[in-house]
Scaffold this motif. Structure first.
Motif, PDB file in Angstrom:
ATOM      1  N   THR A  30     -47.995  19.398  18.450  1.00 17.36           N
ATOM      2  CA  THR A  30     -48.979  18.314  18.387  1.00 17.36           C
ATOM      3  C   THR A  30     -49.089  17.629  19.737  1.00 17.36           C
ATOM      4  O   THR A  30     -50.177  17.365  20.241  1.00 17.36           O
ATOM      5  CB  THR A  30     -48.568  17.290  17.305  1.00 17.36           C
ATOM      6  OG1 THR A  30     -48.532  17.954  16.051  1.00 17.36           O
ATOM      7  CG2 THR A  30     -49.558  16.144  17.223  1.00 17.36           C
ATOM      8  N   GLU A  31     -47.924  17.392  20.341  1.00 13.36           N
ATOM      9  CA  GLU A  31     -47.926  16.709  21.632  1.00 13.36           C
ATOM     10  C   GLU A  31     -48.580  17.578  22.707  1.00 13.36           C
ATOM     11  O   GLU A  31     -49.336  17.082  23.550  1.00 13.36           O
ATOM     12  CB  GLU A  31     -46.506  16.338  22.023  1.00 13.36           C
ATOM     13  CG  GLU A  31     -46.501  15.085  22.874  1.00 13.36           C
ATOM     14  CD  GLU A  31     -45.096  14.667  23.259  1.00 13.36           C
ATOM     15  OE1 GLU A  31     -44.211  14.706  22.382  1.00 13.36           O
ATOM     16  OE2 GLU A  31     -44.918  14.306  24.435  1.00 13.36           O
TER      17      GLU A  31
ATOM     18  N   PHE B  90     -50.939  11.181  16.015  1.00  7.36           N
ATOM     19  CA  PHE B  90     -51.647  11.965  17.019  1.00  7.36           C
ATOM     20  C   PHE B  90     -52.759  11.131  17.646  1.00  7.36           C
ATOM     21  O   PHE B  90     -52.978  11.169  18.857  1.00  7.36           O
ATOM     22  CB  PHE B  90     -52.212  13.231  16.367  1.00  7.36           C
ATOM     23  CG  PHE B  90     -52.908  14.157  17.326  1.00  7.36           C
ATOM     24  CD1 PHE B  90     -52.212  14.740  18.375  1.00  7.36           C
ATOM     25  CD2 PHE B  90     -54.248  14.447  17.184  1.00  7.36           C
ATOM     26  CE1 PHE B  90     -52.839  15.595  19.257  1.00  7.36           C
ATOM     27  CE2 PHE B  90     -54.890  15.305  18.058  1.00  7.36           C
ATOM     28  CZ  PHE B  90     -54.183  15.872  19.100  1.00  7.36           C
TER      29      PHE B  90
ATOM     30  N   GLY C 183     -52.240  17.475  22.239  1.00  3.34           N
ATOM     31  CA  GLY C 183     -52.687  16.145  22.672  1.00  3.34           C
ATOM     32  C   GLY C 183     -52.810  16.072  24.187  1.00  3.34           C
ATOM     33  O   GLY C 183     -53.816  15.597  24.722  1.00  3.34           O
TER      34      GLY C 183
ATOM     35  N   ALA D 223     -54.534  18.811  15.200  1.00  2.00           N
ATOM     36  CA  ALA D 223     -53.095  18.668  14.991  1.00  2.00           C
ATOM     37  C   ALA D 223     -52.679  19.046  13.570  1.00  2.00           C
ATOM     38  O   ALA D 223     -51.491  19.068  13.261  1.00  2.00           O
ATOM     39  CB  ALA D 223     -52.662  17.244  15.293  1.00  2.00           C
TER      40      ALA D 223
ATOM     41  N   GLU E 176     -59.779  13.149  13.772  1.00  2.00           N
ATOM     42  CA  GLU E 176     -58.366  13.247  13.441  1.00  2.00           C
ATOM     43  C   GLU E 176     -57.999  12.384  12.254  1.00  2.00           C
ATOM     44  O   GLU E 176     -58.548  11.316  12.043  1.00  2.00           O
ATOM     45  CB  GLU E 176     -57.539  12.855  14.673  1.00  2.00           C
ATOM     46  CG  GLU E 176     -56.094  13.252  14.601  1.00  2.00           C
ATOM     47  CD  GLU E 176     -55.825  14.631  14.058  1.00  2.00           C
ATOM     48  OE1 GLU E 176     -56.246  15.628  14.685  1.00  2.00           O
ATOM     49  OE2 GLU E 176     -55.201  14.752  12.984  1.00  2.00           O
TER      50      GLU E 176
ATOM     51  N   ASP F 290     -44.271  18.627  15.616  1.00  2.00           N
ATOM     52  CA  ASP F 290     -44.399  17.468  16.510  1.00  2.00           C
ATOM     53  C   ASP F 290     -44.602  17.896  17.959  1.00  2.00           C
ATOM     54  O   ASP F 290     -45.426  17.342  18.673  1.00  2.00           O
ATOM     55  CB  ASP F 290     -43.152  16.581  16.424  1.00  2.00           C
ATOM     56  CG  ASP F 290     -43.108  15.831  15.102  1.00  2.00           C
ATOM     57  OD1 ASP F 290     -44.108  15.917  14.353  1.00  2.00           O
ATOM     58  OD2 ASP F 290     -42.094  15.170  14.829  1.00  2.00           O
TER      59      ASP F 290
ATOM     60  N   LEU G 293     -49.449  21.284  12.622  1.00  2.50           N
ATOM     61  CA  LEU G 293     -48.629  21.577  13.797  1.00  2.50           C
ATOM     62  C   LEU G 293     -47.290  20.845  13.742  1.00  2.50           C
ATOM     63  O   LEU G 293     -47.177  19.789  13.129  1.00  2.50           O
ATOM     64  CB  LEU G 293     -49.353  21.159  15.080  1.00  2.50           C
ATOM     65  CG  LEU G 293     -50.673  21.830  15.413  1.00  2.50           C
ATOM     66  CD1 LEU G 293     -51.107  21.454  16.824  1.00  2.50           C
ATOM     67  CD2 LEU G 293     -50.560  23.333  15.289  1.00  2.50           C
TER      68      LEU G 293
ATOM     69  N   GLY H 297     -49.652  26.387  16.941  1.00  2.00           N
ATOM     70  CA  GLY H 297     -50.042  25.455  18.002  1.00  2.00           C
ATOM     71  C   GLY H 297     -50.613  26.186  19.201  1.00  2.00           C
ATOM     72  O   GLY H 297     -51.585  25.737  19.820  1.00  2.00           O
TER      73      GLY H 297
END
Ligand code: ADP
Ligand code: MG
Length: 375
Positions: free
Chosen positions: A182-183, A207, A186, A174, A202, A179, A177, A150
């Motif tokens: 991912t956030e 996501f 994002g 994402a 995506e 969670d 990755l 990430g």
């Protein structure tokens, strides 16, 4: 001439007769953050390949700021201001995070200032500022090889931003990755979206929900299936069919009513298992067309119940009085089945306001359900 930053007209890309893109039309304004979704094989990566000049259109054209990109080599397109982040990070693993960014910033200065004598205002962007933007200040002196997947993604996004592209293309950032990562990615994209034009491709729906604050375009079999807000997309039976691999067995109107019920169940941000039980039973009884359908519908319903959507978007779509009463009955039962709390009351009152049913009708329905639960 339109002032779209990107305009794609009747674009077809064939690979040995197979149309990876099929008569696709697309346009986008400067400053937009567009999310493009679609199942595997929909043509998402090919779409980016055509924009960046890696693949040539078989038919149709791609206009960037009104200029046809046909036969323009990849490096020239990049220099014109289209930057791309690939699915897998391409950072220099044996350099530190800072040196990776430094390299791009300086290379950029050379290319733009020296070669073309065209200083960009973003050239003032410091490596320190970039480190902060991508949240890697604390890791500035670590070798890129030691970063998590990430963090590498974020570093590469930083390297892309360092080149100050006018249009940023990001392919499945994402993928692979955790969670949390991912956030983070994002949030980074959302922050960048404030000052950049971005296309994010995506596949992961969760996501997409995080980053799709503007328009979403759904790609399917090489063409645009539909576009709209995330909520519109999610309620579109065609999108559901493409993603679930089966057509919804209920109508769009019924699905809308079901989503209102889901939003009631989510009113207190807590979807209790007992509630789910009541909802699945009631809704499948209400909307099934046969015994068999009732069983299959229970499974299908779980997909539609997964999300809380603002009632303001759903309730106005319920047109006739009978359906409004139906919605009220189902919704009231959902909150009543598990002790009504104050948050639920607020949402329920909002529902009543939006439904705008005669008080008498509301009272009658409430009394019926109260009677059911009081014995
Ligand atoms: P996505 O990124 O949405 O998963 P792609 O754009 O990678 O989809 O691929 C779209 C379709 O085109 C797929 O069926 C894929 O197999 C095919 N395809 C992509 N690139 C090539 C190529 N170079 N040669 C032949 N077929 C290709
Ligand atoms: Mg792809």
């Amino acid at each position: 001439m339109s002032n779209n930053i990107l305009e794609i007209q009747d674009l077809t890309v064939s690979f040995d007769g197979f149309k990876a893109l099929d008569n696709l039309n697309f346009s986008m304004r400067p400053g937009e953050m567009r999310v493009i979704i679609g199942p595997n094989g929909a043509g998402k990566t090919t779409f980016l390949d055509v924009i960046t000049g890696k693949v040539q259109p078989t038919q149709g054209r791609v206009l960037f700021n009104g200029k046809n990109l046909r036969n323009t080599p990849e490096f020239k397109i990049a220099r014109m201001g289209i930057g791309r982040k690939f699915q897998t990070p391409r950072v220099y693993l044996n350099l530190t995070v800072r040196d990776n960014l430094d390299l791009v910033c300086n290379r950029n200065k050379n290319v733009f200032s020296t070669l073309f004598n065209k200083p960009k205002k973003d050239d003032q962007r410091t490596v320190g500022g970039l480190l902060e933007t991508v949240g890697l200040t604390a890791k500035a002196n670590a070798k890129a090889a030691l970063l998590s997947h990430g963090e590498k993604q974020r570093l590469e996004i930083g390297m892309l931003v360092a080149q100050s592209p006018e249009l940023l293309l990001v392919d499945e950032p994402a993928a692979g990755l955790t969670d949390e990562e991912t956030e983070n990615v994002g949030s980074l994209l959302l922050a960048l979206a404030e000052s950049h034009t971005i296309i994010a491709i995506e596949h992961d729906m969760e996501f997409v929900k995080q980053i799709a604050t503007e328009k979403v375009t759904v790609l399917h079999q090489g063409s645009v299936l539909c576009d709209g807000s995330m909520d519109e997309i999610q309620n579109d039976p065609r999108v559901i069919e493409v993603y679930l691999g089966e057509a919804p067995s209920i109508s769009a109107e019924q699905m809308n009513m079901i989503r209102i019920c889901a939003s009631m169940a989510w009113a207190d941000n807590n979807f209790a298992p007992e509630q789910l039980e009541v909802i699945l039973t009631n809704l499948s009884q209400e909307f099934a067309s046969s015994q068999d359908h009732q069983v299959s519908l229970q499974r299908e319903l779980q997909n539609y119940l997964a999300r809380k959507i603002p009632l303001e978007q759903l309730v106005p779509k319920v047109k006739n009085a009978k359906d409004k009463e139906r919605v009220l009955r189902l919704s009231y039962e959902i909150i009543r089945s598990n002790q009504i709390n104050s948050q639920e009351i607020v949402v329920y009152q909002n529902l009543l306001r939006l439904l705008d049913l005669p008080t008498k009708v509301v009272q009658k329905i409430e009394q019926e359900i109260e009677a059911k639960y009081s014995n």
